[in-house]
Design an enzyme around this catalytic site. Sequence first.
Site, mmCIF file in Angstrom:
data_model
loop_
_atom_site.group_PDB
_atom_site.id
_atom_site.type_symbol
_atom_site.label_atom_id
_atom_site.label_comp_id
_atom_site.label_asym_id
_atom_site.label_seq_id
_atom_site.Cartn_x
_atom_site.Cartn_y
_atom_site.Cartn_z
ATOM 1 C CB SER A 61 -3.426 9.357 4.419
ATOM 2 O OG SER A 61 -3.258 8.706 3.250
ATOM 3 C CE LYS A 98 -4.140 5.135 3.939
ATOM 4 N NZ LYS A 98 -4.275 6.105 2.836
#
Length: 140
Positions: A61, A98
């Site tokens: 991701s 993230k």
Amino acid sequence: MKVTLYQPQKGKQPKITFVDTGISAGFPSPAQDFAQKKLSLDDKLIQNKEATFYARVQGVSMINAGLGDGDLLVIDRSITPQNNHIAICYLNNEFTVKRLAIQNKKITLVPENDAYEKIEITEGTELLIWGIVTYVIKKV
């Protein structure tokens, strides 16, 4: 994407030999003398040893930020999270890595891969920003 965390070992670590002249990516210079020193990656990569951990990335991701599956992250828990930092977050009983988007007290966890959705942090969501990524170590 999951992250597996572990802390550096305490105590004196052996130092690795370091060639201080630089390694040519062009034509090598046979005339260069190689000055060898001992190098500790802990000394170069870690500012606060008590607050620093390592983690291994699992997943893709964050691939467009240069964090690939299996990469080793250096994470400093003493850094105050700010907009655009890459952070290790504890969300929904899982660790994830993230990019932080912080605007007007609103936090969004942003993946660096278009195949993944942003995570909007809403009232009632339990989020712990566990640390900030300071380095990524890759195996080639």
